[in-house]
Design a protein around this motif. Sequence first.
Motif, PDB file in Angstrom:
ATOM      1  N   ARG A 195      17.872  23.880  17.681  1.00 52.10           N
ATOM      2  CA  ARG A 195      17.370  24.806  18.699  1.00 52.10           C
ATOM      3  C   ARG A 195      17.756  24.370  20.123  1.00 52.10           C
ATOM      4  NH1 ARG A 195      15.247  29.425  17.310  1.00 52.10           N
ATOM      5  NH2 ARG A 195      13.647  29.262  18.881  1.00 52.10           N
ATOM      6  N   MET A 196      18.650  23.387  20.237  1.00 52.43           N
ATOM      7  CA  MET A 196      19.066  22.934  21.569  1.00 52.43           C
ATOM      8  C   MET A 196      19.820  24.041  22.294  1.00 52.43           C
ATOM      9  SD  MET A 196      20.248  18.963  21.082  1.00 52.43           S
ATOM     10  CE  MET A 196      21.621  19.408  20.026  1.00 52.43           C
ATOM     11  N   LEU A 197      19.504  24.206  23.565  1.00 49.73           N
ATOM     12  CA  LEU A 197      20.182  25.190  24.409  1.00 49.73           C
ATOM     13  C   LEU A 197      21.285  24.535  25.225  1.00 49.73           C
ATOM     14  CD1 LEU A 197      16.958  26.962  25.705  1.00 49.73           C
ATOM     15  CD2 LEU A 197      18.482  27.741  23.869  1.00 49.73           C
ATOM     16  N   SER A 198      20.954  23.387  25.823  1.00 51.18           N
ATOM     17  CA  SER A 198      21.958  22.685  26.622  1.00 51.18           C
ATOM     18  C   SER A 198      21.707  21.182  26.575  1.00 51.18           C
ATOM     19  CB  SER A 198      21.968  23.176  28.069  1.00 51.18           C
ATOM     20  OG  SER A 198      20.793  22.768  28.738  1.00 51.18           O
ATOM     21  N   VAL A 199      22.797  20.441  26.722  1.00 47.23           N
ATOM     22  CA  VAL A 199      22.748  18.987  26.758  1.00 47.23           C
ATOM     23  C   VAL A 199      23.668  18.525  27.886  1.00 47.23           C
ATOM     24  CG1 VAL A 199      23.257  16.844  25.511  1.00 47.23           C
ATOM     25  CG2 VAL A 199      22.340  18.818  24.266  1.00 47.23           C
ATOM     26  N   THR A 200      23.136  17.675  28.751  1.00 51.00           N
ATOM     27  CA  THR A 200      23.962  17.019  29.755  1.00 51.00           C
ATOM     28  C   THR A 200      24.007  15.548  29.389  1.00 51.00           C
ATOM     29  OG1 THR A 200      23.309  18.600  31.456  1.00 51.00           O
ATOM     30  CG2 THR A 200      24.277  16.512  32.207  1.00 51.00           C
ATOM     31  N   ILE A 201      25.218  15.019  29.283  1.00 48.17           N
ATOM     32  CA  ILE A 201      25.413  13.620  28.927  1.00 48.17           C
ATOM     33  C   ILE A 201      25.972  12.895  30.146  1.00 48.17           C
ATOM     34  CG2 ILE A 201      26.566  11.999  27.375  1.00 48.17           C
ATOM     35  CD1 ILE A 201      26.974  14.439  25.462  1.00 48.17           C
ATOM     36  N   TYR A 202      25.316  11.804  30.490  1.00 47.31           N
ATOM     37  CA  TYR A 202      25.782  10.935  31.564  1.00 47.31           C
ATOM     38  C   TYR A 202      26.376   9.700  30.893  1.00 47.31           C
ATOM     39  CZ  TYR A 202      22.705  14.007  34.132  1.00 47.31           C
ATOM     40  OH  TYR A 202      22.102  15.127  34.650  1.00 47.31           O
ATOM     41  N   ILE A 203      27.587   9.355  31.266  1.00 49.62           N
ATOM     42  CA  ILE A 203      28.272   8.216  30.669  1.00 49.62           C
ATOM     43  C   ILE A 203      28.705   7.264  31.789  1.00 49.62           C
ATOM     44  CG2 ILE A 203      30.478   9.451  30.597  1.00 49.62           C
ATOM     45  CD1 ILE A 203      31.064   7.975  27.946  1.00 49.62           C
ATOM     46  N   ARG A 204      28.481   5.992  31.571  1.00 53.72           N
ATOM     47  CA  ARG A 204      28.795   4.994  32.603  1.00 53.72           C
ATOM     48  C   ARG A 204      30.282   4.987  32.947  1.00 53.72           C
ATOM     49  NH1 ARG A 204      26.944   0.853  35.159  1.00 53.72           N
ATOM     50  NH2 ARG A 204      24.983   0.665  34.073  1.00 53.72           N
ATOM     51  N   ASP A 205      31.141   5.086  31.928  1.00 55.32           N
ATOM     52  CA  ASP A 205      32.583   4.982  32.147  1.00 55.32           C
ATOM     53  C   ASP A 205      33.309   5.938  31.200  1.00 55.32           C
ATOM     54  OD1 ASP A 205      35.296   4.172  32.323  1.00 55.32           O
ATOM     55  OD2 ASP A 205      34.683   2.128  32.832  1.00 55.32           O
ATOM     56  N   MET A 206      34.108   6.819  31.756  1.00 57.10           N
ATOM     57  CA  MET A 206      34.828   7.801  30.945  1.00 57.10           C
ATOM     58  C   MET A 206      35.810   7.166  29.962  1.00 57.10           C
ATOM     59  SD  MET A 206      34.081  10.934  30.960  1.00 57.10           S
ATOM     60  CE  MET A 206      33.106  12.112  31.848  1.00 57.10           C
ATOM     61  N   LYS A 207      36.087   5.891  30.109  1.00 56.45           N
ATOM     62  CA  LYS A 207      36.942   5.232  29.116  1.00 56.45           C
ATOM     63  C   LYS A 207      36.264   5.235  27.745  1.00 56.45           C
ATOM     64  CE  LYS A 207      35.497   0.400  29.733  1.00 56.45           C
ATOM     65  NZ  LYS A 207      34.629   0.408  28.587  1.00 56.45           N
ATOM     66  N   ASP A 208      34.931   5.420  27.714  1.00 54.98           N
ATOM     67  CA  ASP A 208      34.166   5.444  26.468  1.00 54.98           C
ATOM     68  C   ASP A 208      33.902   6.864  25.957  1.00 54.98           C
ATOM     69  OD1 ASP A 208      33.986   2.646  26.535  1.00 54.98           O
ATOM     70  OD2 ASP A 208      32.198   2.735  27.798  1.00 54.98           O
ATOM     71  N   PHE A 209      34.541   7.847  26.568  1.00 54.97           N
ATOM     72  CA  PHE A 209      34.323   9.261  26.224  1.00 54.97           C
ATOM     73  C   PHE A 209      34.656   9.545  24.757  1.00 54.97           C
ATOM     74  CE2 PHE A 209      35.752  13.825  26.574  1.00 54.97           C
ATOM     75  CZ  PHE A 209      34.520  14.355  26.912  1.00 54.97           C
ATOM     76  N   THR A 210      35.754   9.024  24.250  1.00 56.59           N
ATOM     77  CA  THR A 210      36.143   9.255  22.857  1.00 56.59           C
ATOM     78  C   THR A 210      35.134   8.627  21.909  1.00 56.59           C
ATOM     79  OG1 THR A 210      38.472   9.394  23.444  1.00 56.59           O
ATOM     80  CG2 THR A 210      37.974   8.907  21.145  1.00 56.59           C
ATOM     81  N   GLU A 211      34.677   7.432  22.219  1.00 53.59           N
ATOM     82  CA  GLU A 211      33.678   6.741  21.391  1.00 53.59           C
ATOM     83  C   GLU A 211      32.391   7.561  21.316  1.00 53.59           C
ATOM     84  OE1 GLU A 211      31.602   2.312  21.189  1.00 53.59           O
ATOM     85  OE2 GLU A 211      32.950   2.796  22.855  1.00 53.59           O
ATOM     86  N   LEU A 212      31.934   8.064  22.453  1.00 51.82           N
ATOM     87  CA  LEU A 212      30.758   8.922  22.499  1.00 51.82           C
ATOM     88  C   LEU A 212      30.995  10.180  21.676  1.00 51.82           C
ATOM     89  CD1 LEU A 212      28.417   9.887  25.279  1.00 51.82           C
ATOM     90  CD2 LEU A 212      29.909  11.684  24.434  1.00 51.82           C
ATOM     91  N   ASN A 213      32.124  10.831  21.885  1.00 53.54           N
ATOM     92  CA  ASN A 213      32.407  12.092  21.186  1.00 53.54           C
ATOM     93  C   ASN A 213      32.523  11.907  19.673  1.00 53.54           C
ATOM     94  OD1 ASN A 213      32.302  14.057  23.183  1.00 53.54           O
ATOM     95  ND2 ASN A 213      34.375  13.609  23.853  1.00 53.54           N
ATOM     96  N   ASN A 214      33.017  10.775  19.209  1.00 52.46           N
ATOM     97  CA  ASN A 214      33.101  10.548  17.764  1.00 52.46           C
ATOM     98  C   ASN A 214      31.712  10.599  17.123  1.00 52.46           C
ATOM     99  OD1 ASN A 214      35.888  10.305  17.814  1.00 52.46           O
ATOM    100  ND2 ASN A 214      35.844   8.070  17.931  1.00 52.46           N
ATOM    101  N   VAL A 215      30.730   9.973  17.771  1.00 55.92           N
ATOM    102  CA  VAL A 215      29.357   9.991  17.252  1.00 55.92           C
ATOM    103  C   VAL A 215      28.760  11.381  17.417  1.00 55.92           C
ATOM    104  CG1 VAL A 215      27.039   9.014  17.502  1.00 55.92           C
ATOM    105  CG2 VAL A 215      29.060   7.536  17.727  1.00 55.92           C
ATOM    106  N   TRP A 216      28.917  11.968  18.599  1.00 56.40           N
ATOM    107  CA  TRP A 216      28.377  13.309  18.871  1.00 56.40           C
ATOM    108  C   TRP A 216      28.933  14.329  17.876  1.00 56.40           C
ATOM    109  CZ3 TRP A 216      24.860  16.032  21.633  1.00 56.40           C
ATOM    110  CH2 TRP A 216      25.064  17.404  21.750  1.00 56.40           C
ATOM    111  N   ASP A 217      30.254  14.332  17.680  1.00 57.83           N
ATOM    112  CA  ASP A 217      30.888  15.327  16.806  1.00 57.83           C
ATOM    113  C   ASP A 217      30.374  15.229  15.380  1.00 57.83           C
ATOM    114  OD1 ASP A 217      32.320  16.209  19.003  1.00 57.83           O
ATOM    115  OD2 ASP A 217      34.196  15.220  18.410  1.00 57.83           O
ATOM    116  N   ALA A 218      30.177  14.018  14.870  1.00 60.50           N
ATOM    117  CA  ALA A 218      29.648  13.845  13.515  1.00 60.50           C
ATOM    118  C   ALA A 218      28.207  14.339  13.436  1.00 60.50           C
ATOM    119  CB  ALA A 218      29.730  12.376  13.102  1.00 60.50           C
ATOM    120  N   TRP A 219      27.423  14.070  14.462  1.00 61.63           N
ATOM    121  CA  TRP A 219      26.008  14.454  14.474  1.00 61.63           C
ATOM    122  C   TRP A 219      25.828  15.963  14.615  1.00 61.63           C
ATOM    123  CZ3 TRP A 219      22.815  16.314  18.568  1.00 61.63           C
ATOM    124  CH2 TRP A 219      21.432  16.266  18.307  1.00 61.63           C
TER     125      TRP A 219
END
Length: 116
Positions: A60-84
Amino acid sequence: MEITHIESTERMSRIVKHNGTIYLCGQTAGSDEWDTAEQTRRCLEKIEGLLEKAGSSAERMLSVTIYIRDMKDFTELNNVWDAWIADKPKPARACVEARMASQNVLVEFSVTAAEV
């Protein structure tokens, strides 16, 4: 219309409900021992628990804002997010590089969802 505050402290509420909408405070999982992927997993677990407590769910989520310390970790974050998120309806999403309140915090999630 009533506004409900859940798990409030002197500074904030972890959950606010108003007019069928649920707002979660920023979810972090900072630890020196956890990388971006593990912090992301821990945040998503916390989000699921808070949404359930509020009478909603990740579906039922409408929107999510993700704050990341360093965009070099964007792929790592997205790998977990995409699976979830794979089998869930996709919320509107933004991801922003940000200076965090603590050196241990690599990611923070802000979530808005609809009540069931």
